[in-house]
Design a protein around this motif. Structure first.
Motif, PDB file in Angstrom:
ATOM      1  N   HIS A 176      24.527  16.822  14.268  1.00 56.39           N
ATOM      2  CA  HIS A 176      24.670  16.789  12.808  1.00 56.39           C
ATOM      3  C   HIS A 176      25.339  15.474  12.432  1.00 56.39           C
ATOM      4  CE1 HIS A 176      26.907  17.559   9.065  1.00 56.39           C
ATOM      5  NE2 HIS A 176      26.028  18.512   8.797  1.00 56.39           N
ATOM      6  N   LEU A 177      24.729  14.743  11.522  1.00 57.44           N
ATOM      7  CA  LEU A 177      25.198  13.401  11.210  1.00 57.44           C
ATOM      8  C   LEU A 177      25.492  13.292   9.718  1.00 57.44           C
ATOM      9  CD1 LEU A 177      23.599  10.262  12.793  1.00 57.44           C
ATOM     10  CD2 LEU A 177      24.279  10.216  10.411  1.00 57.44           C
ATOM     11  N   ARG A 178      26.646  12.716   9.385  1.00 62.48           N
ATOM     12  CA  ARG A 178      27.004  12.548   7.977  1.00 62.48           C
ATOM     13  C   ARG A 178      27.889  11.311   7.820  1.00 62.48           C
ATOM     14  NH1 ARG A 178      30.425  16.311  10.129  1.00 62.48           N
ATOM     15  NH2 ARG A 178      32.650  16.116   9.635  1.00 62.48           N
ATOM     16  N   THR A 179      27.934  10.794   6.567  1.00 61.38           N
ATOM     17  CA  THR A 179      28.784   9.651   6.243  1.00 61.38           C
ATOM     18  C   THR A 179      29.943  10.131   5.379  1.00 61.38           C
ATOM     19  OG1 THR A 179      26.853   8.191   6.268  1.00 61.38           O
ATOM     20  CG2 THR A 179      28.847   7.348   5.233  1.00 61.38           C
ATOM     21  N   GLU A 180      31.160   9.690   5.719  1.00 63.87           N
ATOM     22  CA  GLU A 180      32.342  10.123   4.976  1.00 63.87           C
ATOM     23  C   GLU A 180      33.092   8.900   4.448  1.00 63.87           C
ATOM     24  OE1 GLU A 180      34.773  12.526   7.502  1.00 63.87           O
ATOM     25  OE2 GLU A 180      33.511  14.300   7.267  1.00 63.87           O
TER      26      GLU A 180
ATOM     27  N   LEU B  41      39.541   4.980   3.503  1.00 65.51           N
ATOM     28  CA  LEU B  41      40.325   4.121   2.616  1.00 65.51           C
ATOM     29  C   LEU B  41      39.642   2.777   2.406  1.00 65.51           C
ATOM     30  CD1 LEU B  41      43.974   4.790   3.857  1.00 65.51           C
ATOM     31  CD2 LEU B  41      42.950   5.506   1.685  1.00 65.51           C
ATOM     32  N   ASN B  42      39.080   2.246   3.489  1.00 62.58           N
ATOM     33  CA  ASN B  42      38.361   0.980   3.407  1.00 62.58           C
ATOM     34  C   ASN B  42      36.930   1.195   3.897  1.00 62.58           C
ATOM     35  OD1 ASN B  42      40.600  -0.697   2.558  1.00 62.58           O
ATOM     36  ND2 ASN B  42      41.426  -0.372   4.629  1.00 62.58           N
ATOM     37  N   GLY B  43      36.045   1.563   2.997  1.00 56.63           N
ATOM     38  CA  GLY B  43      34.649   1.740   3.360  1.00 56.63           C
ATOM     39  C   GLY B  43      34.316   3.160   3.770  1.00 56.63           C
ATOM     40  N   TYR B  44      33.508   3.260   4.829  1.00 56.33           N
ATOM     41  CA  TYR B  44      32.990   4.564   5.238  1.00 56.33           C
ATOM     42  C   TYR B  44      33.020   4.691   6.766  1.00 56.33           C
ATOM     43  CZ  TYR B  44      31.139   4.562   0.484  1.00 56.33           C
ATOM     44  OH  TYR B  44      31.032   4.498  -0.878  1.00 56.33           O
ATOM     45  N   SER B  45      32.953   5.930   7.213  1.00 54.71           N
ATOM     46  CA  SER B  45      32.745   6.197   8.644  1.00 54.71           C
ATOM     47  C   SER B  45      31.576   7.152   8.786  1.00 54.71           C
ATOM     48  CB  SER B  45      33.996   6.790   9.292  1.00 54.71           C
ATOM     49  OG  SER B  45      34.271   8.073   8.765  1.00 54.71           O
ATOM     50  N   VAL B  46      30.925   7.068   9.931  1.00 55.85           N
ATOM     51  CA  VAL B  46      29.811   7.964  10.241  1.00 55.85           C
ATOM     52  C   VAL B  46      30.278   8.939  11.314  1.00 55.85           C
ATOM     53  CG1 VAL B  46      27.457   8.146  11.108  1.00 55.85           C
ATOM     54  CG2 VAL B  46      28.105   6.204   9.675  1.00 55.85           C
TER      55      VAL B  46
ATOM     56  N   ALA C 268      25.200   4.262   5.693  1.00 57.07           N
ATOM     57  CA  ALA C 268      25.347   3.907   7.110  1.00 57.07           C
ATOM     58  C   ALA C 268      24.772   4.974   8.031  1.00 57.07           C
ATOM     59  CB  ALA C 268      26.824   3.681   7.429  1.00 57.07           C
ATOM     60  N   GLY C 269      24.841   6.235   7.576  1.00 56.82           N
ATOM     61  CA  GLY C 269      24.320   7.309   8.404  1.00 56.82           C
ATOM     62  C   GLY C 269      22.853   7.144   8.723  1.00 56.82           C
TER      63      GLY C 269
ATOM     64  N   HIS D  21      22.907  14.306   7.137  1.00 53.02           N
ATOM     65  CA  HIS D  21      23.429  14.922   5.911  1.00 53.02           C
ATOM     66  C   HIS D  21      24.223  13.876   5.143  1.00 53.02           C
ATOM     67  CE1 HIS D  21      22.595  19.235   6.891  1.00 53.02           C
ATOM     68  NE2 HIS D  21      22.428  18.656   8.073  1.00 53.02           N
ATOM     69  N   GLU D  22      23.898  13.677   3.923  1.00 52.26           N
ATOM     70  CA  GLU D  22      24.609  12.709   3.074  1.00 52.26           C
ATOM     71  C   GLU D  22      25.348  13.434   1.958  1.00 52.26           C
ATOM     72  OE1 GLU D  22      25.045   9.751   3.809  1.00 52.26           O
ATOM     73  OE2 GLU D  22      23.500   9.336   5.283  1.00 52.26           O
TER      74      GLU D  22
END
Length: 707
Positions: free
Chosen positions: A583-587, A590-595, A640-641, A706-707
């Motif tokens: 299962h893949l998502r982007t969160e 504080l500085n940008g995003y993580s996958v 990014a995801g 999942h976005e």
């Protein structure tokens, strides 16, 4: 006629007057019928379920009804300590039935060993695979095995996934070729997830086989959970739980066991240590402590999981979350006998470990246990068997070598093309030499393997390079890791619950001289490079955690505060979380995003996947992993995801070997005899049996973005 009345009168007498039994348990009846019919038999039963008697009753009955002047039974155990533990029970049965037994393993002195080349007679041999190899490799003792009728393998699940299991399968095949008729194989095991596969593995194709699995009646179980982050308070909670009781405290590493022993001895009067690096004398003292009056606490690793009989325990403590359902069941089975409930206390550090612990219990309640898988590419054991074939011969042809090695079950499915390639490599490296069309041991093999009469060939266990820790009077305290004892003398360290000073390191003999010390300051704690497993959780444990998360809670009753901890974890998950596939998502961060790539595949597989992902990210992104997920940081775009999704799809279409080529190359010493193999075969072993890339590719066959 009942099975009991059909037994030989001498065996009936043993049961009636020796054991006080007037009938057999269901598991013993079914095992007797199976073994007596000549079927290879796998017996699944919990600790104290009567497995040993199940195996020996039909065997003793068969010998009494058809006596022999030669060895009839081989009992093989994975541990010398387990043989020693079973010895009194087996000798008692032998004495009451007039049979003879012999014991052979590494701790038996040459003076006390049974003489299989002479006129001495034994009906039953208790041994390990390595000691059996010594006997089968010696022309003076090999013929003693020509009339063996039965082979009993205790704790067989402990063999299947290891190099020793491959070696054991070769030994069983070689015993069959020595004998006048097919040997009946009996395996004794705890619960496993794929018992039919285990039975097929140790029995082999085209053989009559039968699985004996009598469900044990449900018993009461009591679980207590302590969530405590501070170490001193964890120690206090353990001491409070075990005070006045006979208890085992299981840790998942030797280092953790060493960390606990000194502070626990400050709080309890009787604390012992039991792991693979303490001396046999200390391990025996720990086992015998349960026979004493009053409470006793033994801190141990998996060395106390197998069937060593320590009598009736009051409590088992699991320090940290269990790494596997199988291990949990083995440990829980040490308590709860004679109608008493099984009691286990979990000491965990945080809510995640608490969730893991309750998920393991749920998996066990649902009868889900890890499946076993034999090594796919045991080329290093093939090397061992090749040189055992050549030892003492004046040469063998390529055709003879291929025929004899492929007759061994572990090598039947290996490509025929591998055999000449391996021989050519060994010739090029001077491990083999050719005389006409015959191959024989070369100068390099004679020099490296031939020392002490080829003793290195008796075992496939890789030498971990441990240093014996010895006092000036010669007393052996235990074994220390080479990296730990490196550096200048004078190091003060704790080991076996005492404080020592390192005086001298002898690299030639792998010994360190130590003496007692009384320092309170900078006291080091030992570590070991391998064999502890760290915090690796099995994929089944991770999948059980995923199932609890998906369901929205655990069915295990918890106190309100601990239930709230688990509920808080579940509430942190996104609404569309759906474990079961990757299962893949982007969160946002504080500085940008993580996958986040949620896999629930376990630490080893996630480590491999994280490495493959990092290879494709040009060093621009930090990658972290746990047993449950991989997180990739430092993205600017919320899309990014989609990029990571494309990478996962690409990885899913690559071959096993091409993926293995991207991973860190394992050193030759990863496997015993690994340096005698060409690099391409070592890569194949790493891909299939170390990194387990096929399982990763199966998981990559479906994932969700999942976005």
């Amino acid at each position: 006629m009942s099975v009991f009345t059909s037994l030989h009168p001498t065996l009936q007498e043993l049961l009636l007057t020796g054991l006080g039994w007037d009938d057999l348990r269901p598991v013993q009846v079914e095992t007797y019928l199976s073994v007596s019919s000549g079927a290879d038999t796998l017996v699944l039963a919990p600790t104290a379920g009567g497995k040993t008697e199940s195996a020996f009753f039909p065997v003793i009955d068969g010998i009494l009804k058809n006596p022999s002047d030669h060895l009839s039974v081989i009992y093989i155990s994975p541990l010398k300590a387990l043989i020693n533990d079973q010895l009194d029970r087996i000798l008692f049965m032998c004495a009451r039935t007039g049979l003879g037994a012999a014991v052979q393993h590494g701790d038996i002195s040459a003076r006390d060993r049974f003489d299989f080349s002479g006129s001495e007679h034994a009906d039953i041999l208790l041994t390990t695979p390595e000691s059996l190899e010594v006997l089968l490799s010696d022309s003076r003792t090999r013929n003693a095995f020509a009339d063996v009728r039965y082979i009993i393998i205790d704790e067989i699940h402990a063999f299947m996934e290891s190099d020793r299991g491959v070696h054991l399968r070769c030994l069983m095949d070689r015993l069959d070729t020595l004998g006048k008729k097919q040997i009946t194989r009996i395996g004794l095991s705890a619960t496993v997830g794929n018992p039919e596969v285990l039975l097929d593995w140790f029995s082999g194709p085209d053989r009559n086989k039968h699985l004996v699995s009598i469900p044990s009646p449900p018993t009461k179980k009591q679980f207590t959970f302590v969530v405590e982050q501070e170490f001193s308070r964890q120690v206090h909670e353990i001491a409070k739980s075990v005070s006045g009781k006979k208890a085992l405290v299981f840790t998942d590493s030797r280092s953790l066991a060493e960390k606990l022993v000194i502070p626990l001895r400050d709080e309890l009067p009787s604390v012992f240590l039991h792991h693979s690096s303490v001396s046999p004398e200390d391990r025996e003292a720990a086992e015998l402590s349960f026979e004493l009056d009053g409470g006793t606490c033994v801190i141990c690793t998996s060395t106390m999981e197998l069937g060593i009989d320590i009598g009736e325990l009051d409590l088992v403590v699991q320090y940290g979350a269990p790494r596997s359902v199988s291990s949990f069941l083995q440990r829980l089975g040490r308590t709860g006998r004679r109608g008493k409930p099984a009691r286990m206390t979990f000491i965990v550090t945080n809510a995640c470990d608490l969730l893991t612990a309750v998920s393991v219990i749920e998996a066990a309640m649902n009868h889900s246990v890890e499946s076993l898988k034999a090594p796919s590419c045991p080329y290093h054991v093939l090397i061992q068997q090749l040189f055992l074939l050549l030892k003492g011969r004046t040469g063998m042809s390529l055709g003879s070598i291929i025929k004899l090695l492929r007759a061994l079950t572990p090598f039947k499915e290996l490509s025929v093309n591998h055999f000449p390639a391996i021989l050519e490599y060994l010739v090029a490296e001077n491990y083999l030499t050719c005389s006409g069309d015959l191959y024989l041991a070369g100068t390099k093999a004679e020099m490296e393997l031939g020392r002490s009469n080829w003793l290195s060939l008796i075992s496939v266990i890789r030498d971990a390079g441990g240093f014996l820790a010895v006092l000036p009077d010669g007393t052996v305290i235990g074994t220390l890791d080479p990296r730990f004892v490196a550096g200048d003398p004078g190091k003060t360290f704790s080991f076996t619950g005492k404080t020592w000073r390192l005086l001298h390191r002898d690299d030639a003999h792998k010994r360190v001289l130590i003496e007692p010390a009384f320092a309170k300051g900078d006291v080091k704690r030992p570590f070991w490079s391998g064999g502890d497993g760290g915090s690796y959780a099995s994929s089944l444990v991770c999948q059980s955690v995923a199932a609890v998360l998906e369901r929205g809670g655990s069915g295990i009753p918890l106190p309100p505060e601990q239930k709230m901890m688990v509920d808080d974890l579940i509430r942190m998950l996104p609404d569309d979380f759906s474990p079961g596939t990757i299962h893949l998502r982007t969160e946002p961060e504080l500085n940008g995003y993580s996958v986040v790539v949620s896999t629930f595949l376990g630490t080893r597989t996630n480590q491999v996947l994280a490495h493959l992902l990092k290879n494709r990210l040009d060093g621009k992104h930090a990658v972290r992993y746990t047993q449950f997920a991989i997180r990739i940081f430092d993205w600017e775009s919320p899309k990014a995801g989609e990029y990571i999704s494309g990478i996962l799809e690409e990885l899913g279409h690559m071959s096993v070997i091409s993926l293995a080529e991207e991973l860190p190359r394992l050193p030759e010493t990863t496997w015993k005899f690994g340096e005698l193999l060409p690099e391409d075969l070592r890569l194949e072993m790493a891909a299939y049996d170390y990194y387990e890339i096929p399982a990763l590719l199966t998981a990559l066959s479906g994932f969700q973005l999942h976005e």
